[in-house]
Scaffold this motif. Structure first.
Motif: not given
Lengths: 226, 226
Positions: B1-12, B15-18, B51-56
């Motif tokens: 089942m999908a979780k309530e929170v989803k993170l759009v990230r790059y694995r490397t 910033f995403s890792l924060r 606006i920023y077109k950036k991850i995360p």
């Protein structure tokens, strides 16, 4: 008697004025150290804000807080009266996002639209108008970004309500007007007519005179940024 | 089942890792949308962060929050377990100030020290070492910036603990080492050996391989920044 809070500021700076608006709204008395009147500005920065060497700096109980949006958060965390941020975490995030957007995107692009030339000026003007549209969209049907009351984002956007009008007059460009952005324009008038803005913001004519005397410095500053 | 929170990230991405470190510390389950695997990245940005077109980007209950430090504040405001920020307003301001310092000053300057050449590289290297000293000073005798536990600033500084070591190896420079910054070095080892870092951070060798394949892109990106 010296007050518990001191603000190191320039009297004409939109960043310093953010803190003054917040302190006034929360009913916190404060003194000002006007950097215009200080011969050795470097010594002041060395004492108060050695990393960024920028104003404003808020001095409270002998401790220094720098960066205007971080000072706003500090003021919000320290004095409970008149909350500036919404309670809802998502709404808080939107406010923080758009406040950063004003500082990171709007202000640098507006500066190029005011003081740049040629293609750079033209592109920046178009981009700036898009940025104003993004902010306008956020207002929806609200009187202020904060709803019925002036909040964190209204304070962050004071630059747009007052300084943009002044700077476009001095620079001779037309960035922000009633026709292109009627809702944001209406907000700017509501904001400028609010009790706190009338009490705290500098007189428009004084700002015009100040920036009129700095046109060449502004144009030069754009050249070093690019 | 999908979780309530989803993170759009790059694995490397540091910033995403924060966000992943923060969610893990707070015990919040989440899914990831890995942008490496998405053919049309623009469509994703248009949906999540126009606006920023950036991850995360953090997606929670159908709403999107962008910018890694603002997402950290959102995570802190939303989930009370394991507080990341200190309670004291002044300490909170210091943490926010240094987190911004890492993003606004350290990372751009480090990048020039890694990927620039000539005088620019040399000046950036000196400046970068001064910046590391500023951060080191903040640690005092604490195990982590957050005291005995990993906090907001430790998470913001994860870039220094892991990525700086990887990037200096790939670039063939020596910016951060035990001799010049022993206290900050000790912190980086404590951090990398923590349970949460071991679970969440990518393997060092995978990062080295990834950035080795991007050396030329990195060098070019510096040229367009200046």
């Amino acid at each position: 008697m010296a007050k518990e809070v001191k603000l190191v500021r320039y009297r004409t700076s939109p960043f310093s004025l953010r803190e003054e608006l917040a302190l006034e709204l929360k009913g916190v008395p404060y003194d000002c150290l006007d950097l215009e009147d200080v011969p050795d500005k470097n010594a002041v920065f060395l004492e108060y804000n050695p990393i960024y060497k920028k104003i404003p700096v808020l001095v409270h109980k002998g401790k220094y807080v720098a960066e205007s949006l971080i000072i706003l958060e500090y003021i919000e965390d320290t004095w409970g009266a008149y909350p500036l941020l919404p309670k809802d975490p998502y709404e808080r995030a939107c406010v923080r996002h758009l406040a950063n957007f004003i500082d990171d995107k709007c202000i640098p692009t507006f500066r190029k639209a005011f003081w740049g030339d040629g293609d750079m000026q033209k592109t920046s003007m178009e981009q700036s108008k898009e940025y104003l549209s993004i902010l306008q969209k956020e207002l929806k049907n609200k009187k202020f970004f904060g709803g019925n009351y002036i909040g964190f984002l209204d304070i962050a956007a004071a630059y747009i309500a007052l300084w943009v009008g002044v700077l476009q007059e001095v620079a001779g460009v037309n960035l922000f007007n009633r026709e292109d952005h009627p809702i944001l324009w209406k907000w700017s008038q509501e904001f400028l007519n609010s009790k706190v803005a009338k009490k705290i913001l500098p007189e428009r004519e004084k700002l015009v005179a100040f920036f009129n005397g700095r046109k060449e410095i502004m144009k030069d500053s754009i050249k070093t940024v690019i």
